[in-house]
Write an enzyme that holds these catalytic residues in place. Sequence first.
Site, PDB file in Angstrom:
ATOM      1  N   GLN A  96       0.723  -1.157   0.132  1.00  0.00           N
ATOM      2  CA  GLN A  96      -0.103   0.056  -0.072  1.00  0.00           C
ATOM      3  C   GLN A  96       0.848   1.316   0.011  1.00  0.00           C
ATOM      4  O   GLN A  96       1.984   1.240   0.155  1.00  0.00           O
ATOM      5  CB  GLN A  96      -0.887   0.146   1.249  1.00  0.00           C
ATOM      6  CG  GLN A  96      -0.053  -0.139   2.435  1.00  0.00           C
ATOM      7  CD  GLN A  96      -1.214  -0.578   3.775  1.00  0.00           C
ATOM      8  OE1 GLN A  96      -1.075   0.431   4.596  1.00  0.00           O
ATOM      9  NE2 GLN A  96      -1.749  -1.574   3.741  1.00  0.00           N
ATOM     10  N   HIS A 174       4.905   0.308   0.613  1.00  0.00           N
ATOM     11  CA  HIS A 174       5.372  -0.416   1.839  1.00  0.00           C
ATOM     12  C   HIS A 174       4.234  -1.630   2.274  1.00  0.00           C
ATOM     13  O   HIS A 174       3.014  -1.496   1.837  1.00  0.00           O
ATOM     14  CB  HIS A 174       5.602   0.477   3.037  1.00  0.00           C
ATOM     15  CG  HIS A 174       4.064   1.042   3.635  1.00  0.00           C
ATOM     16  ND1 HIS A 174       3.832   2.272   2.979  1.00  0.00           N
ATOM     17  CD2 HIS A 174       3.297   0.929   4.348  1.00  0.00           C
ATOM     18  CE1 HIS A 174       2.471   2.808   3.402  1.00  0.00           C
ATOM     19  NE2 HIS A 174       2.249   1.656   4.256  1.00  0.00           N
ATOM     20  N   ARG A 194      -4.480   0.741  -1.751  1.00  0.00           N
ATOM     21  CA  ARG A 194      -3.727  -0.398  -1.985  1.00  0.00           C
ATOM     22  C   ARG A 194      -3.409  -0.861  -3.300  1.00  0.00           C
ATOM     23  O   ARG A 194      -4.363  -0.773  -4.132  1.00  0.00           O
ATOM     24  CB  ARG A 194      -4.789  -1.455  -1.475  1.00  0.00           C
ATOM     25  CG  ARG A 194      -4.527  -2.938  -1.028  1.00  0.00           C
ATOM     26  CD  ARG A 194      -5.544  -3.923  -0.348  1.00  0.00           C
ATOM     27  NE  ARG A 194      -6.194  -3.276   0.819  1.00  0.00           N
ATOM     28  CZ  ARG A 194      -7.310  -3.014   1.008  1.00  0.00           C
ATOM     29  NH1 ARG A 194      -8.272  -2.987   0.275  1.00  0.00           N
ATOM     30  NH2 ARG A 194      -7.871  -2.518   2.273  1.00  0.00           N
TER      31      ARG A 194
END
Length: 319
Positions: A96, A174, A194
Site C-alpha cells: 500500500q 510499503h 492498496r
Amino acid sequence: MALSPIRMLPAYRYGDATPWGGSMLHTLFGRLLPDSRTGESLEISAIDALNSRDEQGRPLSDLIGLYGERLTGRGLASPFPLLLKLIDARDRLSVQVHPDDAYAQKHEHKLGKTEAWIILYAEEGAQLVYGVRENVTKEALMNGALQGAAVEKLLRFVPVKAGDVFYIPAGTVHAIGRGIVLYEIQQSSDVTYRFYDWDRTDAQGKKRELHLKKALDVTDTEKRLDAVSPRSLPLSGTGERLLLLSSPFFTVERYKNCQRASLAPVGVCRLATALKKTTLAWADGVLTLHPGDSALLPADGYPLTLSSGDVLMSQPIAW
C-alpha cells in the site's frame, strides 16, 4: 491546575477487518483480545468509531473537547494530529501507499499519512516491503499490479529485527511482512491506497479492493530509505535517552534503564508506551504502566519523574 497523565485503553481492529492479524499482543503483553485475528490495537486514537478511552470510559475526542489545548498543545486540538498503534502481523499486510496532506485533503477531505515503525518482535527471516526497486516506473507498477503476483519482483524487501526503526513518509510503497509486531506512530488518518494483496481471497472467494489510480498518483518511485539510526540525547537523571526519529509531523524517543529521570512539560502532549514496567510520578500522584500500556501526557501537565526499563515516547510537532 496542571493535568495528570492519563492511562488510555485501546480500541481494536480485528477479525475480518484484519484477516492478517494474530494473538501476539496477548503473548507479549497479556492482552485479553477480542479475536484470534487481532491486527491493530489503537492505543491513542481520536479516529471516528475507533477512539481510545480513559479509565472512566471517556473517548479521547471527548477528553479533547473537555480540556482542549491544555491536553493537546496549541493548535493541535482539531484535528488531533497523531494516531498510535501496536500492530500484530501474523500474515503479510497488503502492499500500500498513503497520500500527503495536499492530496488527501483534496480527494478525501482528511489528513495525509506519514508514519514510522519501531519493530518490537520479529520472527527469524521476517521482512518488510520498503519502497520499490531501482528504476521501477509507475507504468511498470501499474502493469505488475494488474497482473497480480508479477508486481512482487518490483518491490524492495528488507530484513528486520527487534529494535529497528523505519520512517515511512507519504508516497512510500510499503507492507508489513508476516511474523512482526511493531509500534506505529502516524498522522491521524485512515487513508490507505492498496496496490496488491498477495492474491488473497475471503471466505466467499472475493479479493480485497485495490485503489490503483490513486495509489499511482501519490507514489514516489525515487524514494530510497534505510532503517534509521538512533542517537543519544541529554537526560536529567540516570539512564539512556535516545532520539529514534524526527520528522515534520512527530518525533519518537526511547528511554531505557531510567531511574528518576526528569520530564518537564514541553508545550505539546506526549504519547508514552511502556515496553517494560514504567512509573510516572508527579507532585501528588503516580501512574504505573505495565508492558504494552500507553498513556497520554498532557501539554499542560506536571513535571514528571520517570523510572523505566524501556518506554517509547512520541510527540507531535507544533506548527
